[in-house]
Design a protein around this motif. Structure first.
Motif, PDB file in Angstrom:
ATOM      1  N   VAL A  78       0.841  -1.197   0.000  1.00 47.79           N
ATOM      2  CA  VAL A  78       0.000   0.000   0.000  1.00 47.79           C
ATOM      3  C   VAL A  78       0.877   1.248   0.000  1.00 47.79           C
ATOM      4  O   VAL A  78       0.623   2.190  -0.744  1.00 47.79           O
ATOM      5  CB  VAL A  78      -0.986  -0.004   1.198  1.00 47.79           C
ATOM      6  CG1 VAL A  78      -1.649   1.351   1.375  1.00 47.79           C
ATOM      7  CG2 VAL A  78      -2.029  -1.095   1.002  1.00 47.79           C
ATOM      8  N   ARG A  79       1.950   1.254   0.796  1.00 45.36           N
ATOM      9  CA  ARG A  79       2.873   2.403   0.795  1.00 45.36           C
ATOM     10  C   ARG A  79       3.472   2.601  -0.598  1.00 45.36           C
ATOM     11  O   ARG A  79       3.559   3.718  -1.090  1.00 45.36           O
ATOM     12  CB  ARG A  79       3.984   2.208   1.827  1.00 45.36           C
ATOM     13  CG  ARG A  79       3.591   2.605   3.235  1.00 45.36           C
ATOM     14  CD  ARG A  79       4.800   2.685   4.164  1.00 45.36           C
ATOM     15  NE  ARG A  79       5.349   1.370   4.472  1.00 45.36           N
ATOM     16  CZ  ARG A  79       4.838   0.546   5.376  1.00 45.36           C
ATOM     17  NH1 ARG A  79       3.775   0.891   6.060  1.00 45.36           N
ATOM     18  NH2 ARG A  79       5.396  -0.631   5.600  1.00 45.36           N
ATOM     19  N   ARG A  80       3.844   1.497  -1.248  1.00 46.23           N
ATOM     20  CA  ARG A  80       4.403   1.595  -2.592  1.00 46.23           C
ATOM     21  C   ARG A  80       3.364   2.130  -3.569  1.00 46.23           C
ATOM     22  O   ARG A  80       3.639   3.017  -4.364  1.00 46.23           O
ATOM     23  CB  ARG A  80       4.904   0.220  -3.066  1.00 46.23           C
ATOM     24  CG  ARG A  80       5.542   0.276  -4.437  1.00 46.23           C
ATOM     25  CD  ARG A  80       6.228  -1.019  -4.803  1.00 46.23           C
ATOM     26  NE  ARG A  80       5.590  -2.030  -5.582  1.00 46.23           N
ATOM     27  CZ  ARG A  80       4.794  -1.894  -6.634  1.00 46.23           C
ATOM     28  NH1 ARG A  80       4.438  -0.720  -7.036  1.00 46.23           N
ATOM     29  NH2 ARG A  80       4.322  -2.919  -7.280  1.00 46.23           N
ATOM     30  N   GLY A  81       2.148   1.616  -3.509  1.00 49.17           N
ATOM     31  CA  GLY A  81       1.075   2.105  -4.376  1.00 49.17           C
ATOM     32  C   GLY A  81       0.768   3.573  -4.151  1.00 49.17           C
ATOM     33  O   GLY A  81       0.559   4.330  -5.098  1.00 49.17           O
ATOM     34  N   ARG A  82       0.769   3.983  -2.904  1.00 45.79           N
ATOM     35  CA  ARG A  82       0.515   5.394  -2.597  1.00 45.79           C
ATOM     36  C   ARG A  82       1.645   6.270  -3.129  1.00 45.79           C
ATOM     37  O   ARG A  82       1.410   7.351  -3.634  1.00 45.79           O
ATOM     38  CB  ARG A  82       0.341   5.586  -1.089  1.00 45.79           C
ATOM     39  CG  ARG A  82      -0.886   4.806  -0.626  1.00 45.79           C
ATOM     40  CD  ARG A  82      -1.708   5.374   0.443  1.00 45.79           C
ATOM     41  NE  ARG A  82      -1.930   6.781   0.361  1.00 45.79           N
ATOM     42  CZ  ARG A  82      -2.002   7.568   1.425  1.00 45.79           C
ATOM     43  NH1 ARG A  82      -1.854   7.066   2.621  1.00 45.79           N
ATOM     44  NH2 ARG A  82      -2.237   8.842   1.300  1.00 45.79           N
ATOM     45  N   PRO A 125      -4.592   6.481  -4.169  1.00 45.04           N
ATOM     46  CA  PRO A 125      -5.073   6.836  -2.827  1.00 45.04           C
ATOM     47  C   PRO A 125      -5.091   5.602  -1.932  1.00 45.04           C
ATOM     48  O   PRO A 125      -5.120   4.470  -2.418  1.00 45.04           O
ATOM     49  CB  PRO A 125      -6.493   7.338  -3.088  1.00 45.04           C
ATOM     50  CG  PRO A 125      -6.907   6.660  -4.352  1.00 45.04           C
ATOM     51  CD  PRO A 125      -5.659   6.473  -5.163  1.00 45.04           C
ATOM     52  N   ASP A 126      -5.066   5.816  -0.630  1.00 45.97           N
ATOM     53  CA  ASP A 126      -5.177   4.708   0.320  1.00 45.97           C
ATOM     54  C   ASP A 126      -6.576   4.101   0.164  1.00 45.97           C
ATOM     55  O   ASP A 126      -7.575   4.801   0.337  1.00 45.97           O
ATOM     56  CB  ASP A 126      -4.970   5.216   1.744  1.00 45.97           C
ATOM     57  CG  ASP A 126      -4.903   4.096   2.768  1.00 45.97           C
ATOM     58  OD1 ASP A 126      -5.569   3.057   2.576  1.00 45.97           O
ATOM     59  OD2 ASP A 126      -4.187   4.262   3.758  1.00 45.97           O
ATOM     60  N   LEU A 129      -6.945  -5.716   3.236  1.00 41.17           N
ATOM     61  CA  LEU A 129      -6.171  -5.098   2.162  1.00 41.17           C
ATOM     62  C   LEU A 129      -5.763  -6.141   1.133  1.00 41.17           C
ATOM     63  O   LEU A 129      -5.524  -7.298   1.467  1.00 41.17           O
ATOM     64  CB  LEU A 129      -4.903  -4.454   2.723  1.00 41.17           C
ATOM     65  CG  LEU A 129      -5.090  -3.202   3.553  1.00 41.17           C
ATOM     66  CD1 LEU A 129      -3.755  -2.779   4.159  1.00 41.17           C
ATOM     67  CD2 LEU A 129      -5.674  -2.087   2.713  1.00 41.17           C
ATOM     68  N   ALA A 130      -5.673  -5.689  -0.102  1.00 37.49           N
ATOM     69  CA  ALA A 130      -5.130  -6.513  -1.179  1.00 37.49           C
ATOM     70  C   ALA A 130      -4.278  -5.594  -2.035  1.00 37.49           C
ATOM     71  O   ALA A 130      -4.645  -4.447  -2.277  1.00 37.49           O
ATOM     72  CB  ALA A 130      -6.242  -7.126  -2.007  1.00 37.49           C
ATOM     73  N   ALA A 131      -3.139  -6.075  -2.437  1.00 36.83           N
ATOM     74  CA  ALA A 131      -2.244  -5.254  -3.242  1.00 36.83           C
ATOM     75  C   ALA A 131      -1.552  -6.118  -4.272  1.00 36.83           C
ATOM     76  O   ALA A 131      -1.208  -7.267  -4.007  1.00 36.83           O
ATOM     77  CB  ALA A 131      -1.212  -4.562  -2.350  1.00 36.83           C
ATOM     78  N   GLY A 132      -1.385  -5.559  -5.451  1.00 35.32           N
ATOM     79  CA  GLY A 132      -0.686  -6.256  -6.518  1.00 35.32           C
ATOM     80  C   GLY A 132       0.322  -5.330  -7.153  1.00 35.32           C
ATOM     81  O   GLY A 132       0.669  -4.280  -6.600  1.00 35.32           O
TER      82      GLY A 132
END
Length: 192
Positions: free
Chosen positions: A47-51, A56-57, A80-83
Motif C-alpha cells: 500500500v505504501r508503494r502504491g501510494r 489513494p489509500d 487489504l489486497a495489493a498487486g
C-alpha cells in the motif's frame, strides 16, 4: 374419530413441525456474519508503494459503514489486497450456507517499469476498449465510468478506480452492479 383420523392428525402435525424446523434451519443458515480478516504479510508495504506511485489509500475510499449499507448486512474488514498495479480493500460477510457478501474498492497505479503511466492513458488505451462490449456507461460518475457484472471502473481525474459487489443471488440488497455503482460514487466523492 377412529384410529385412522388420529393417525392423519398426528402425521399432519409432525409434517408441520418438520416444515417449521427446516424453515428455521434454512433461515439460520442464511444469517450473514462479518468476516474478520487480519493483515496480510506485506500488504502495508505494498500500500505504501502504491501510494508513492499515486494511488489513494483504499481504506479511505470506502468505509465498513458504506460497505454494510451497500451489502445490506454487517460486514467485517477491511482486508487489504495489493498487486503490481493496484491496491484495494474488501469488506465481507458470509453465512453457514455458503452465501457471501463482499464490497471492494481498488485504485490502480503505475506497475513495475511503467514510469509514464497515467490513469487517463490506461483508461483510453486499455480499459475502455476492453469493457465497451460488455459494459454500460455510467453518466455523471467521475470523468468516465463503465459498469458490468457487479463491477464498475471509473476514471476520476488522476485516479482510476474499480469497485465490485458480490451478493447472494436472492439477496434483498438488490443488484450487485447497482451496488458497485453506489460504492464507486462514494469512493469518488472521497477523492475530493
Amino acid at each position: 374419530m377412529g384410529f385412522l383420523g388420529t393417525a392423519r392428525r398426528a402425521a399432519s402435525a409432525a409434517r408441520e413441525g418438520l416444515d417449521a424446523l427446516q424453515t428455521s434451519r434454512a433461515q439460520a443458515a442464511r444469517v450473514a456474519a462479518p468476516v474478520t480478516a487480519g493483515p496480510d504479510a506485506g500488504d502495508d508495504e505494498r500500500v505504501r508503494r502504491g501510494r508513492a506511485l499515486g494511488a489513494p489509500d483504499p481504506r479511505e475510499l470506502l468505509t465498513a459503514e458504506d460497505a454494510a449499507a451497500i451489502a445490506g448486512t454487517a460486514v467485517g474488514g477491511p482486508r487489504l489486497a495489493a498487486g503490481d498495479d493496484a491496491i484495494g480493500v474488501t469488506y465481507a460477510a458470509a453465512a453457514p450456507d455458503g452465501s457471501r457478501w463482499a464490497v471492494e474498492a481498488s485504485a490502480f497505479h503505475a506497475g513495475p517499469g511503467a514510469a509514464d503511466w497515467s490513469a487517463a492513458r490506461h483508461w483510453d488505451g486499455f480499459l475502455a476498449p476492453l469493457l465497451a462490449d460488455e459494459g454500460r456507461p455510467v453518466p455523471g460518475l467521475g470523468d468516465a465510468a463503465i459498469a458490468r457484472d457487479g463491477e464498475v471502473y471509473v476514471l476520476a481525474g488522476a485516479h482510476l478506480l474499480r469497485t465490485a459487489v458480490t451478493l447472494p443471488a436472492d439477496a434483498d440488497a438488490g443488484d450487485p452492479t447497482d451496488g458497485a455503482i453506489e460504492a464507486a460514487r462514494r469512493a469518488v466523492a472521497r477523492l475530493r
